[in-house]
Design a protein around this motif. Structure first.
Motif, PDB file in Angstrom:
ATOM      1  N   ILE A 195      45.835   9.946  25.200  1.00  5.98           N
ATOM      2  CA  ILE A 195      45.987  11.360  24.900  1.00  5.98           C
ATOM      3  C   ILE A 195      46.722  12.057  26.039  1.00  5.98           C
ATOM      4  CG2 ILE A 195      44.688  13.500  24.541  1.00  5.98           C
ATOM      5  CD1 ILE A 195      42.724  11.789  22.899  1.00  5.98           C
ATOM      6  N   VAL A 196      46.432  11.658  27.274  1.00  7.23           N
ATOM      7  CA  VAL A 196      47.162  12.217  28.415  1.00  7.23           C
ATOM      8  C   VAL A 196      48.640  11.879  28.284  1.00  7.23           C
ATOM      9  CG1 VAL A 196      47.487  12.041  30.922  1.00  7.23           C
ATOM     10  CG2 VAL A 196      45.193  12.206  29.983  1.00  7.23           C
ATOM     11  N   TYR A 197      48.954  10.645  27.888  1.00  6.06           N
ATOM     12  CA  TYR A 197      50.349  10.249  27.739  1.00  6.06           C
ATOM     13  C   TYR A 197      51.038  11.000  26.612  1.00  6.06           C
ATOM     14  CZ  TYR A 197      49.477   6.526  31.063  1.00  6.06           C
ATOM     15  OH  TYR A 197      49.160   5.838  32.205  1.00  6.06           O
ATOM     16  N   ILE A 198      50.337  11.297  25.551  1.00  3.53           N
ATOM     17  CA  ILE A 198      50.916  12.085  24.462  1.00  3.53           C
ATOM     18  C   ILE A 198      51.279  13.478  24.981  1.00  3.53           C
ATOM     19  CG2 ILE A 198      50.417  13.216  22.243  1.00  3.53           C
ATOM     20  CD1 ILE A 198      48.751  10.704  21.541  1.00  3.53           C
ATOM     21  N   ALA A 199      50.400  14.080  25.786  1.00  4.43           N
ATOM     22  CA  ALA A 199      50.697  15.393  26.368  1.00  4.43           C
ATOM     23  C   ALA A 199      51.933  15.319  27.263  1.00  4.43           C
ATOM     24  CB  ALA A 199      49.499  15.906  27.154  1.00  4.43           C
ATOM     25  N   ILE A 200      52.055  14.252  28.030  1.00  3.12           N
ATOM     26  CA  ILE A 200      53.226  14.088  28.893  1.00  3.12           C
ATOM     27  C   ILE A 200      54.488  13.949  28.043  1.00  3.12           C
ATOM     28  CG2 ILE A 200      54.367  12.544  30.554  1.00  3.12           C
ATOM     29  CD1 ILE A 200      51.522  11.956  31.673  1.00  3.12           C
ATOM     30  N   LEU A 201      54.410  13.149  26.972  1.00  3.88           N
ATOM     31  CA  LEU A 201      55.566  12.963  26.091  1.00  3.88           C
ATOM     32  C   LEU A 201      55.979  14.265  25.414  1.00  3.88           C
ATOM     33  CD1 LEU A 201      54.715   9.539  24.419  1.00  3.88           C
ATOM     34  CD2 LEU A 201      56.525  10.011  26.065  1.00  3.88           C
ATOM     35  N   LEU A 202      55.024  15.117  25.139  1.00  4.28           N
ATOM     36  CA  LEU A 202      55.323  16.393  24.505  1.00  4.28           C
ATOM     37  C   LEU A 202      55.725  17.450  25.531  1.00  4.28           C
ATOM     38  CD1 LEU A 202      52.449  16.480  21.855  1.00  4.28           C
ATOM     39  CD2 LEU A 202      54.852  15.859  21.513  1.00  4.28           C
ATOM     40  N   SER A 203      55.943  17.015  26.781  1.00  5.98           N
ATOM     41  CA  SER A 203      56.345  17.889  27.877  1.00  5.98           C
ATOM     42  C   SER A 203      55.339  18.993  28.163  1.00  5.98           C
ATOM     43  CB  SER A 203      57.730  18.501  27.591  1.00  5.98           C
ATOM     44  OG  SER A 203      58.684  17.499  27.474  1.00  5.98           O
ATOM     45  N   ASP A 204      54.109  18.707  27.939  1.00  4.89           N
ATOM     46  CA  ASP A 204      53.062  19.656  28.250  1.00  4.89           C
ATOM     47  C   ASP A 204      52.303  19.127  29.460  1.00  4.89           C
ATOM     48  OD1 ASP A 204      51.535  21.888  27.974  1.00  4.89           O
ATOM     49  OD2 ASP A 204      50.457  21.238  26.182  1.00  4.89           O
TER      50      ASP A 204
ATOM     51  N   ASP B 149      45.948  17.856  30.603  1.00  2.03           N
ATOM     52  CA  ASP B 149      44.661  18.332  31.104  1.00  2.03           C
ATOM     53  C   ASP B 149      43.654  17.221  30.840  1.00  2.03           C
ATOM     54  OD1 ASP B 149      42.323  19.604  31.747  1.00  2.03           O
ATOM     55  OD2 ASP B 149      42.395  21.030  30.086  1.00  2.03           O
ATOM     56  N   SER B 150      43.190  16.614  31.914  1.00  2.00           N
ATOM     57  CA  SER B 150      42.329  15.441  31.779  1.00  2.00           C
ATOM     58  C   SER B 150      41.020  15.743  31.063  1.00  2.00           C
ATOM     59  CB  SER B 150      42.039  14.845  33.152  1.00  2.00           C
ATOM     60  OG  SER B 150      43.231  14.439  33.758  1.00  2.00           O
ATOM     61  N   LEU B 151      40.400  16.871  31.361  1.00  2.77           N
ATOM     62  CA  LEU B 151      39.127  17.206  30.710  1.00  2.77           C
ATOM     63  C   LEU B 151      39.316  17.441  29.212  1.00  2.77           C
ATOM     64  CD1 LEU B 151      37.478  19.489  33.407  1.00  2.77           C
ATOM     65  CD2 LEU B 151      36.849  17.155  32.790  1.00  2.77           C
ATOM     66  N   THR B 152      40.407  18.128  28.840  1.00  2.00           N
ATOM     67  CA  THR B 152      40.699  18.326  27.417  1.00  2.00           C
ATOM     68  C   THR B 152      40.969  16.982  26.748  1.00  2.00           C
ATOM     69  OG1 THR B 152      41.599  20.510  27.875  1.00  2.00           O
ATOM     70  CG2 THR B 152      42.205  19.505  25.770  1.00  2.00           C
ATOM     71  N   SER B 153      41.721  16.134  27.425  1.00  2.00           N
ATOM     72  CA  SER B 153      42.022  14.803  26.883  1.00  2.00           C
ATOM     73  C   SER B 153      40.746  13.996  26.680  1.00  2.00           C
ATOM     74  CB  SER B 153      42.972  14.046  27.812  1.00  2.00           C
ATOM     75  OG  SER B 153      44.202  14.720  27.901  1.00  2.00           O
ATOM     76  N   LEU B 154      39.824  14.078  27.630  1.00  2.00           N
ATOM     77  CA  LEU B 154      38.549  13.374  27.498  1.00  2.00           C
ATOM     78  C   LEU B 154      37.775  13.903  26.287  1.00  2.00           C
ATOM     79  CD1 LEU B 154      36.559  11.289  28.716  1.00  2.00           C
ATOM     80  CD2 LEU B 154      35.589  13.178  30.046  1.00  2.00           C
ATOM     81  N   GLY B 155      37.757  15.213  26.121  1.00  2.00           N
ATOM     82  CA  GLY B 155      37.077  15.813  24.969  1.00  2.00           C
ATOM     83  C   GLY B 155      37.695  15.390  23.648  1.00  2.00           C
ATOM     84  N   ILE B 156      39.016  15.384  23.585  1.00  2.00           N
ATOM     85  CA  ILE B 156      39.704  14.957  22.356  1.00  2.00           C
ATOM     86  C   ILE B 156      39.425  13.483  22.081  1.00  2.00           C
ATOM     87  CG2 ILE B 156      41.976  14.572  21.321  1.00  2.00           C
ATOM     88  CD1 ILE B 156      42.908  17.125  22.810  1.00  2.00           C
ATOM     89  N   ALA B 157      39.450  12.650  23.121  1.00  2.00           N
ATOM     90  CA  ALA B 157      39.158  11.224  22.943  1.00  2.00           C
ATOM     91  C   ALA B 157      37.750  11.030  22.395  1.00  2.00           C
ATOM     92  CB  ALA B 157      39.324  10.484  24.266  1.00  2.00           C
ATOM     93  N   GLY B 158      36.780  11.758  22.966  1.00  2.00           N
ATOM     94  CA  GLY B 158      35.407  11.666  22.463  1.00  2.00           C
ATOM     95  C   GLY B 158      35.302  12.115  21.022  1.00  2.00           C
ATOM     96  N   PHE B 159      35.985  13.211  20.689  1.00  2.00           N
ATOM     97  CA  PHE B 159      35.980  13.717  19.314  1.00  2.00           C
ATOM     98  C   PHE B 159      36.561  12.685  18.348  1.00  2.00           C
ATOM     99  CE2 PHE B 159      38.301  15.859  15.880  1.00  2.00           C
ATOM    100  CZ  PHE B 159      37.240  16.496  15.234  1.00  2.00           C
TER     101      PHE B 159
ATOM    102  N   ALA C 211      30.380   9.808  30.611  1.00  2.00           N
ATOM    103  CA  ALA C 211      29.742  10.430  31.777  1.00  2.00           C
ATOM    104  C   ALA C 211      30.437   9.983  33.063  1.00  2.00           C
ATOM    105  CB  ALA C 211      28.253  10.077  31.823  1.00  2.00           C
ATOM    106  N   ALA C 212      30.723   8.692  33.176  1.00  2.00           N
ATOM    107  CA  ALA C 212      31.390   8.181  34.378  1.00  2.00           C
ATOM    108  C   ALA C 212      32.787   8.795  34.517  1.00  2.00           C
ATOM    109  CB  ALA C 212      31.478   6.657  34.322  1.00  2.00           C
ATOM    110  N   THR C 213      33.515   8.842  33.421  1.00  2.00           N
ATOM    111  CA  THR C 213      34.858   9.429  33.454  1.00  2.00           C
ATOM    112  C   THR C 213      34.792  10.906  33.805  1.00  2.00           C
ATOM    113  OG1 THR C 213      35.583   7.825  31.798  1.00  2.00           O
ATOM    114  CG2 THR C 213      36.987   9.741  32.145  1.00  2.00           C
TER     115      THR C 213
END
Length: 166
Positions: free
Chosen positions: A1-10, A13-23, A43-45
């Motif tokens: 998800i972090v890489y998708i944000a980078i590809l989209l030139s945005d 945000d690691s915390l948002t990416s973690l939340g989206i991954a969990g979702f 939790a560790a992440t």
């Protein structure tokens, strides 16, 4: 998800990416919500994502303050960062373990701190060994260090596992 944000030139945000991954995981497999592994991983992440920026800021200030010692400090900070990440990942795990297992071993916390540095050094030295293995002295020295650290790690784990209640 972090890489998708980078590809989209945005800006990722690691915390948002973690939340989206969990979702997404829970969307695909709702049963994961009761999985100890799911909660431990997140939790560790989360611990690393929350606490490491403060450590990195401290390290950057240290390097700026002692600019002339940068060559010496950088490897030490790298090792310290790896140990710190291990500790930062463990802190929220204690809560998860208490919820799921209903107890926590003091030795698991101590072992994380004790084993973080030798484990890190084994990984780093293993990577350094590959290019230097053809140079007799360096290859032998690095190999010996890896053997000593590995023996310590194995002996420590064996000794701790023989303790009652661990």
């Amino acid at each position: 998800i972090v890489y998708i944000a980078i590809l989209l030139s945005d800006a990722p945000d690691s915390l948002t990416s973690l939340g989206i991954a969990g979702f997404l995981i829970l969307l695909i497999s709702p049963g994961a919500v009761v999985s100890t592994g799911f909660w431990m991983s997140f939790a560790a992440t989360l611990g690393i994502l929350v606490y490491m920026p403060a450590f990195n800021d401290f390290a950057d200030k240290l390097l700026q303050t002692y600019e002339k010692l940068r060559f010496i400090l950088r490897p030490l900070i790298y090792v310290a960062a790896t140990v710190a990440a291990s500790i930062f990942a463990t802190a929220p795990l204690i809560i998860v373990l208490c919820v799921f297992i209903k107890e926590i071993s003091l030795f698991s916390i101590i072992s994380t701190v004790v084993l973080a540095l030798p484990s890190t050094l084994i990984i780093v030295l293993s990577l350094i060994y590959l290019p230097f293995s053809r140079i007799a002295f360096l290859g032998n020295l690095i190999g010996a260090l890896i053997r000593v650290l590995s023996a310590f790690t194995i002996d420590y784990c064996r000794d701790v596992s023989e303790l009652s209640g661990v």
